[in-house]
Design an enzyme around this catalytic site. Structure first.
Site, PDB file in Angstrom:
ATOM      1  N   GLY A 279       3.015  -3.124   8.486  1.00 46.95           N
ATOM      2  CA  GLY A 279       3.346  -3.420   9.875  1.00 46.95           C
ATOM      3  C   GLY A 279       4.813  -3.786   9.988  1.00 46.95           C
ATOM      4  O   GLY A 279       5.393  -4.357   9.057  1.00 46.95           O
TER       5      GLY A 279
ATOM      6  N   GLU B 204      -6.319  -5.514   3.905  1.00 47.13           N
ATOM      7  CA  GLU B 204      -6.445  -6.666   2.993  1.00 47.13           C
ATOM      8  C   GLU B 204      -7.604  -6.517   2.006  1.00 47.13           C
ATOM      9  O   GLU B 204      -8.302  -7.477   1.706  1.00 47.13           O
ATOM     10  CB  GLU B 204      -6.586  -7.974   3.797  1.00 47.13           C
ATOM     11  CG  GLU B 204      -5.505  -8.224   4.826  1.00 47.13           C
ATOM     12  CD  GLU B 204      -4.095  -8.150   4.229  1.00 47.13           C
ATOM     13  OE1 GLU B 204      -3.935  -8.446   3.041  1.00 47.13           O
ATOM     14  OE2 GLU B 204      -3.165  -7.764   4.968  1.00 47.13           O
TER      15      GLU B 204
ATOM     16  N   THR C 292       0.826  -1.210   0.000  1.00 47.69           N
ATOM     17  CA  THR C 292       0.000   0.000   0.000  1.00 47.69           C
ATOM     18  C   THR C 292       0.862   1.263   0.000  1.00 47.69           C
ATOM     19  O   THR C 292       1.908   1.311   0.636  1.00 47.69           O
ATOM     20  CB  THR C 292      -0.911  -0.021   1.239  1.00 47.69           C
ATOM     21  OG1 THR C 292      -1.692  -1.212   1.180  1.00 47.69           O
ATOM     22  CG2 THR C 292      -1.823   1.180   1.280  1.00 47.69           C
TER      23      THR C 292
END
Lengths: 679, 679
Positions: B191, B435, B152
């Site tokens: 993350g 997701e 992303t």
């Protein structure tokens, strides 16, 4: 636009250029945005007063909130106390009125700490005698004491009769002994109680001359005015972390046989004489008056703004964010051009306006009836209670859901606190339980509806039917069994959809009365019958409330005859609000054939066409709320639309970036080396 | 019950007595709770393995989470790194398998930091060649590197073709030059990226020999393995505060012409030869495989547990909390005995079970097809993609909404972080966008449905119709035009309501195809026609997904023939799940007369009767999820039910109580004295 200068950017270093994608949205104005702002403010002079207050607040660095998202619980509280202190200083030097303090609260987005201090004042005015008001109001207004209102207990909330705190009158000393007999009797939640308040208005079960007299309010000193330590018999503290409201010290309070003088019981509606004789001057309901006051005030002050702000943020982001192509040959499209995005956001925008006009109408009704109630004329209280309860519950429900819908409409960025959206959602989420839990409130509306329905239908033409409260007058209106709409355009008619909502509300109320009566007539205990039909009552109460919102919106528009451009653009929102509700609840309209499947499809066509019409005014309609960048405190919702640059700059100020990584030496380096040591 | 000893109390000082109101709920067991736990665990041996892992984690103070609600962002991150470090140590010493690490993640409630490290591993296995897996997997598993997956970007999410990061092959050095050309190209969200990772799997648009080749994955070192500083050309940091996931260092990454060797491009499905020749071995979809893997795994690992835990907490609290009286002569009633409370909670409980069995069925389908896809047989990928996308979107939607419903059902206490509920809600709220954004996913399902519908109906009897994927086989099943139910009890039949859902899904899909075709046949551009019908497609996709959940639940129950008591109690939940969905969407069932208004009333009667039946098993059905007190981390949801004592004790440990009030001297004392100085 009004005064774009006031919209100071989040980042001091920012250039101030407006993003072309948002500038293009403001290029053609089909209505006068400033005039709409004036209407929302209820007059241009109010807009000016509000902006004056905002400019003072926003130009003063003491009131900055830009570090809020990075602060700890303790830091938020301390900053809020600081703001309350500065507000008090400015109030003294500038002579701000209570109306102007409402603008201060808006400018601070409620990020201040003495809300319940004001709450105490209002409770005092509702429940205290003139002498008591004369004594305590000046102490409170000049902050010689800091007060709070302590009603809810650890084990008891909305059901006030269940409160356990005791106040027993001791005629020998002319004192009340206030006591928490159990752990569940601990007062829990009052704002300011945790760390700030010196006095609490404690709600307790009165016993005098050996008889229980129900709930009354007592002024109890809890902390020393000298050094702020808790007074003898008082255990007080903060209830700890919450979903939001870090700035507010919600507290707990236990009282161990604490004595207060007889005159500390608020006695507008009831009094205890020195010998313990109890004199009642009000009804059972009079204690609830303060709760009605609060419920009315939070509608515009606390519950609606998060939804409005969420709309502003999501709408502005949706014209900056480009994703996918509508056609393979096009550049990526503004996401607000996707039907699904309009379907998410425009009903929330329509709701923001619908609820504004609804809240105004309730406020006006309240202002008309408040003085009569203070003078012990309780005739309007039941309707006022039902209206304010139902509106609070509905607005809380939809504002929570709507703010969350806006948050999710911003995708991943809506999950970053820097978007402003998580804080709006978690703050307004408290509204489902404060000032009366929503389901309990809806069911109180339902009782009012059942009673009104029986009054309307059991004795047609009688006096009681003529005196049906105006908010339920539709229960006796002639009813259509079929909606007359023949094409989609027929649904763009306030009379048609208001009637449709009245029909459905009436049918559901009738249905719930029928279910209730069927059970009691077959011998079921009336309380059990009520409990076993509450899901039905809930549905009826919700339909009634929605009807009320549709009706008040269309009535407000009728008053805008002199503003045709604004009337037209708001009318589309009114249509959208009514039709969105019909489509979401289409089962209720199809159930008895009032609408056919074909008509529901027409309503959907009308709804989808409205989305396209509203599209071109969407940004202007959110601009009209006139929230400054500081009020929004959002990288996504900034007035100039420079979203990505702000996100990137702001994120880098995070303590996680500026304070290094203390976990590296302790854990990450050993982790990276752990395997080597095994070799 | 299994092993109550494991349910160690939150407070070390706690007595351990069980609250009588909750003990009474467990007194009569109409089914074997332990056996149901085994079924949920997919075997008693799994229950035993899980509990063994949990007992290790929960008896180790290094893994304690009881201070979580009082920690700052930095503290949460540091604690999570510490836990990840200890997990790694234990994994080495105890030899935990990947299955056991799933139990570790559950025991820690995901409060650890190396999730994306595992994500990297899975992406590597999906997209890397055997040689690449052989090289990088051991480095990763032994934590000689810490890796993340960077897809992303700040300005680009679900639409992967829009990603801007560039990877240009330089044949002279046999390197890829990885570059972020704009601010919107900044990688955003991964993350572990913010502060922990040493390597990132960067998704970028490949250019080789002058031609653009679409998105590919590149392993890029970003931080020094010596001192953890960012490498040349790398700008990396944490994206700052979020709605939750404080423990996770979601990060940003900018790459300034960073060079990596040719072999760092993952090349299972595509390869660049040394001279820059591009060789493709997969379809466009093959890059999506890793996303499918993740979507399937998060269903049970991340999305469902918050709803299940919220049910446990709200249900336990609802039998302790007493409020109002059902009859004036009674003591205050357990709030779970109110119909409205059952109406809030039981559909969430039913959903918790429905989604469990749905996720298991998808997992099994995935396991059957994964190896075929790795071997480049892509025939099952479209259905797997549609099933996993739709299920992820639906489960995310309903788990967010359901957890929030449970939170609100606990009134004010549901707003305290100590209830555990706010954290569950704010954590699962991320699921609407991670997701794959939910609306985008639903619309991908809708495209699959439109395609399947056309395949089924355009050439009846043809080969393509016979090969309709099994999840949409119902599109060709014979359809009833009217529901045959004649009384409420008729609705307690899986065949009846599964057929009803199939009917509605088919009608809505047909309807959306019709709207689409009407527009294109009248000359509208196909892309515009798609956009202007997406609200309809969304509705169809949602109905299809709900149908799938009802069908998989009833199929799972058929397999429990040997467990009649458990089958019976779960059957009620299956009925409730199906009927709740019908009542919420009654308009869709009434629209074409499939159900009449009278039949909807019957379904409601059946639904309300089920609430009463489920009531007696409610606590046991939540006990069966077998969450320890540490997993719940909730004062409201503790196994022994001593809610108020825990709230009171825990709140007092708040730093706001233990660190004094630094704001007093600075602000409160001057505030209390400010007026005096004016006198």
């Amino acid at each position: 636009m009004g005064s774009p200068m006031r919209r100071v950017s989040q980042e001091d270093t920012w250039s101030g250029q407006v993003h072309p994608d948002i500038a293009s949205e403001r290029h053609v104005q089909s209505f006068d945005v400033e005039r709409l702002t004036n209407i929302l403010d209820r007059g241009a002079q109010n807009t000016a007063r509000r902006r004056k207050v905002e400019s003072i607040i926003h130009s003063d660095p003491e009131f900055s909130c830009k570090d809020n998202y990075f602060m700890t619980h303790n830091e938020r509280y301390e900053a809020a106390v600081k703001k309350a202190f500065h507000t008090q200083m400015l109030t003294q030097s500038l002579g701000w009125s209570e109306e102007e303090l409402v603008y201060v609260y808006r400018a601070l987005s409620g990020d201040t700490v003495l809300g319940m201090h004001t709450g105490f004042l209002k409770a005092l005015r509702s429940l205290g005698s003139e002498e008591q008001i004369a004594k305590w109001e000046p102490l409170c207004k000049t902050c010689r004491i800091i007060a709070t209102y302590a009603q809810t207990e650890l084990g008891h909330g909305t059901y006030l009769q269940g409160l356990e705190t005791e106040a027993t009158y001791d005629a020998t000393t002319q004192e009340f002994v206030i006591h928490s007999p159990t752990i569940t009797a601990t007062k829990w939640w009052p704002g300011n109680l945790g760390r700030s308040a010196t006095h609490a208005l404690v709600l307790a079960q009165l016993t005098c001359s050996g008889a229980r007299r129900g709930m009354h309010a007592f002024i109890v000193p809890i902390r020393s005015l000298q050094d702020h330590t808790s007074l003898p018999g008082i255990t007080v503290g903060d209830i700890g972390p919450k979903m939001n409201f870090d700035e507010l010290d919600n507290g707990f309070l236990r009282l161990d046989h604490v004595r207060v003088p007889r005159e500390n019981m608020l006695n507008r509606f009831a009094q205890v004489l020195s010998d313990g004789t109890y004199i009642k001057r009000g009804t059972e309901q009079s204690n609830y008056l303060f709760m009605v006051v609060t419920r009315v005030e939070i509608l515009l002050g606390e519950i609606l703004p998060p939804l409005q702000k969420a709309c502003v943020i999501a709408m502005r982001y949706s014209v900056i964010r480009r994703q996918s192509r509508l056609r393979p040959s096009d550049p990526e499209a503004k996401i607000l051009d996707y039907q699904t995005q309009q379907h998410k956001l425009f009903p929330q925008l329509a709701m923001s306006y619908a609820f504004h006009f609804l809240a105004i109408s309730i406020l006006e009704f309240f202002q008309r009836s408040y003085n009569a109630i203070l003078d012990r004329d309780f005739s309007l209280l039941p309707e006022l209670h039902a209206l304010s309860s139902g509106t609070k519950a509905m607005m809380a429900d939809f504002c929570i859901q709507g703010a969350e819908t806006c948050r999710r409409a911003c995708g991943g960025h809506g999950y970053s606190k820097l978007s402003g959206l998580p804080s709006l959602v978690t703050r307004v989420s408290a509204a489902s339980s404060y000032e009366g839990e929503n389901t309990v409130l809806y069911l109180q509306v339902a009782r009012f509806l059942v009673k009104s329905y029986l009054q309307a239908h059991m004795s047609p033409g009688s006096t009681s039917q003529r005196f049906l409260p105006s908010s339920v007058a539709y229960l006796t209106a002639p009813d259509l069994s079929r909606c007359p709409a023949q094409r989609a355009a027929d649904f763009l008619c306030p009379e048609l959809y208001t009637t449709a909502w009245a029909h459905v509300a009436t049918r559901l109320i009738k249905d719930s009365v029928y279910h209730l009566q069927t059970r009691t007539q077959s011998g079921q205990d009336q309380h059990e019958a009520w409990n076993q039909t509450t899901v039905t009552h809930l549905q009826a109460a919700k339909a009634h409330c929605y009807y009320t919102s549709v009706k008040s919106f269309s009535e407000a528009l009728q008053k805008l005859e002199n503003e045709p451009a604004i009337q037209q653009v708001l009318k589309r929102l009114c249509h959208l609000h009514a039709l969105h509700g019909i489509l979401v609840n289409s089962g209720d309209f199809l159930h008895d054939g009032f609408l056919s499947g074909v008509q529901v499809d027409m309503a959907r066509t009308a709804y989808l066409d409205l989305l396209l019409l509203i599209r071109k005014d969407a940004i202007l309609l959110t601009d009209a709320f006139d929230f400054t960048d500081q009020c929004l405190n959002s990288a996504l919702g900034c007035y100039d639309g420079n979203v990505y640059e702000r996100l990137f700059q702001w994120a880098q100020k995070s303590p996680t970036n500026t304070q290094g990584n203390p976990a590296y030496e302790k854990y990450i380096r050993p982790l990276l080396q752990s395997w080597r040591s095994k070799l």
